[in-house]
Write an enzyme that holds these catalytic residues in place. Sequence first.
Site, PDB file in Angstrom:
ATOM      1  N   CYS A   4      85.574  41.292  18.324  1.00  0.00           N
ATOM      2  CA  CYS A   4      84.443  41.679  17.465  1.00  0.00           C
ATOM      3  C   CYS A   4      84.696  43.028  16.824  1.00  0.00           C
ATOM      4  CB  CYS A   4      83.158  41.809  18.272  1.00  0.00           C
ATOM      5  SG  CYS A   4      82.640  40.290  19.025  1.00  0.00           S
ATOM      6  N   CYS A  46      82.812  49.652  12.591  1.00  0.00           N
ATOM      7  CA  CYS A  46      83.337  48.313  12.331  1.00  0.00           C
ATOM      8  C   CYS A  46      84.504  48.337  11.339  1.00  0.00           C
ATOM      9  CB  CYS A  46      82.217  47.426  11.800  1.00  0.00           C
ATOM     10  SG  CYS A  46      82.735  45.728  11.489  1.00  0.00           S
ATOM     11  N   CYS A  79      78.731  49.796   8.495  1.00  0.00           N
ATOM     12  CA  CYS A  79      78.512  50.184   9.900  1.00  0.00           C
ATOM     13  C   CYS A  79      79.673  51.075  10.356  1.00  0.00           C
ATOM     14  CB  CYS A  79      78.413  48.953  10.795  1.00  0.00           C
ATOM     15  SG  CYS A  79      77.011  47.902  10.363  1.00  0.00           S
ATOM     16  N   GLU A  84      90.202  36.992   7.459  1.00  0.00           N
ATOM     17  CA  GLU A  84      90.582  36.642   8.817  1.00  0.00           C
ATOM     18  C   GLU A  84      89.518  35.752   9.451  1.00  0.00           C
ATOM     19  OE1 GLU A  84      93.395  40.185  10.319  1.00  0.00           O
ATOM     20  OE2 GLU A  84      91.275  40.687  10.389  1.00  0.00           O
ATOM     21  N   CYS A 136      83.151  44.084   3.357  1.00  0.00           N
ATOM     22  CA  CYS A 136      81.727  44.150   3.678  1.00  0.00           C
ATOM     23  C   CYS A 136      81.173  45.439   3.107  1.00  0.00           C
ATOM     24  CB  CYS A 136      81.561  44.144   5.199  1.00  0.00           C
ATOM     25  SG  CYS A 136      79.826  44.131   5.734  1.00  0.00           S
ATOM     26  N   CYS A 145      85.148  31.408  14.514  1.00  0.00           N
ATOM     27  CA  CYS A 145      84.473  32.602  14.003  1.00  0.00           C
ATOM     28  C   CYS A 145      84.911  32.770  12.547  1.00  0.00           C
ATOM     29  CB  CYS A 145      84.853  33.817  14.836  1.00  0.00           C
ATOM     30  SG  CYS A 145      84.168  35.349  14.201  1.00  0.00           S
TER      31      CYS A 145
HETATM   32  N1  SAH Z   1      77.595  41.487   9.390  1.00  0.00           N
HETATM   33  C1  SAH Z   1      77.150  40.617  10.441  1.00  0.00           C
HETATM   34  C2  SAH Z   1      78.231  39.692  10.915  1.00  0.00           C
HETATM   35  C3  SAH Z   1      79.383  40.380  11.634  1.00  0.00           C
HETATM   36  S1  SAH Z   1      79.354  39.865  13.259  1.00  0.00           S
HETATM   37  C4  SAH Z   1      76.556  41.444  11.548  1.00  0.00           C
HETATM   38  O1  SAH Z   1      76.564  42.663  11.460  1.00  0.00           O
HETATM   39  O2  SAH Z   1      76.014  40.882  12.487  1.00  0.00           O
HETATM   40  C5  SAH Z   1      80.437  40.979  14.036  1.00  0.00           C
HETATM   41  C6  SAH Z   1      79.780  41.623  15.214  1.00  0.00           C
HETATM   42  O3  SAH Z   1      80.703  42.563  15.804  1.00  0.00           O
HETATM   43  C7  SAH Z   1      78.546  42.401  14.842  1.00  0.00           C
HETATM   44  O4  SAH Z   1      77.606  42.352  15.858  1.00  0.00           O
HETATM   45  C8  SAH Z   1      79.116  43.796  14.722  1.00  0.00           C
HETATM   46  O5  SAH Z   1      78.141  44.785  14.777  1.00  0.00           O
HETATM   47  C9  SAH Z   1      80.039  43.800  15.902  1.00  0.00           C
HETATM   48  N2  SAH Z   1      81.033  44.870  15.872  1.00  0.00           N
HETATM   49  C10 SAH Z   1      81.468  45.554  14.799  1.00  0.00           C
HETATM   50  N3  SAH Z   1      82.386  46.455  15.151  1.00  0.00           N
HETATM   51  C11 SAH Z   1      82.543  46.310  16.489  1.00  0.00           C
HETATM   52  C12 SAH Z   1      83.382  46.934  17.434  1.00  0.00           C
HETATM   53  N4  SAH Z   1      84.238  47.880  17.071  1.00  0.00           N
HETATM   54  N5  SAH Z   1      83.297  46.542  18.733  1.00  0.00           N
HETATM   55  C13 SAH Z   1      82.440  45.555  19.093  1.00  0.00           C
HETATM   56  N6  SAH Z   1      81.632  44.915  18.235  1.00  0.00           N
HETATM   57  C14 SAH Z   1      81.677  45.300  16.942  1.00  0.00           C
END
Ligand code: SAH
Length: 346
Positions: free
Chosen positions: A331, A117, A114, A90, A110, A103
């Site tokens: 995000c 996510c 986390c 996506e 991944c 984006c």
């Molecule tokens: N792996 C990289 C790139 C992903 S960026 C990283 O971790 O930075 C995507 C962003 O969205 C990251 O900051 C991630 O932590 C954030 N994110 C993940 N799940 C989310 C959620 N449920 N709500 C808001 N932000 C989230």
Amino acid sequence: MKEDIKSLPPEKLAGFLAGLGQPKYRTGQIFAWLYRGVYDFDEMTDLSLELRELLKETAYIERGELLQVRRSRDGTRKYLLGFKDGEAVESVFMKYKYGNSACVSSQAGCRMGCAFCASALKGLSRNLTAGEMAEEIIAMEKDTGEKCSHVVVMGTGEPLDNYQNLARFLSLIHEKKGLALGYRNVTVSTCGLLPAMERLRREFPQVNLAVSLHAPNQSLRSRLMPVARQYQMDRLLAACREHGQETGRRVTFEYALIEGFNDQPAHGEELANRLSGMLCHVNLIPLNPVSETPWKGSDRKTAEAFKVLLERRGVPVTLRRSLGADIDAACGQLRLCKGGPGKVQE
Ligand code: SAH
């Protein structure tokens, strides 16, 4: 094996063409076609017939197939792009006052795990090549008829877990005859893979660095992000401080506000202490819901109060509005999708 010509950065493409006995100016010509979204060497009409035949024998042009487009009320569009092995990723197109931002996903799935996510739910399927990442942008530009002035590598995947392809991608999209994106308009986001982060700083000092922090201390951070156990928060913040000193550019910290977990005044105070005097900017965003996880985003009032607290403490901060939440494009809501044409599964 045929060469994946779309993944070759300028100097590598020049080398490849030299190997075919071609002069250097061919590089720019081919770049221009590739980035206009041409997939057939026969359409590259300023190349000699002989060269086109040679290219067909020795190279191929990566192509992503647009499997789905979803349009949000706010102008955001979410794309599902499929590749020939059945993987699909996506990507999101966003409209801002300053221009259009793409984006881009860097991996199918991944493996960072986390807890909040959607991209982590099924683990890592595979790395994307540089050409596949570039295809994400080309597909958006074709669909919208508009240029992307900014790129954020914030889709699914951990870009620094796929460093080599990321580095190729960065130099590819920077190339003048291609997408001609200035490094300062490109942001790479990481959960904090320290060695690769430092390498990125050395090799691409002008590319913006965003770090997913999400907690004011090591203990809370490691409950959310397994990577924190490997690279401790103290070391991460020290590296971020150094990043600012070395490049003169501020680091962006992403901080998803989670109800009751990291959004209380004490958390804000602790965060402000940790970031004091650092060249940085905090992007707050109330956590977006991911149905498979129990975490909840903070309400507007709590989020505002957290922002005001940081402001009072002199930490530069923005509370972001979430684009594309109505199409699960916000995000953390992007996920691994497998699909062939007409049979998209989540
Ligand atoms: N792996 C990289 C790139 C992903 S960026 C990283 O971790 O930075 C995507 C962003 O969205 C990251 O900051 C991630 O932590 C954030 N994110 C993940 N799940 C989310 C959620 N449920 N709500 C808001 N932000 C989230």
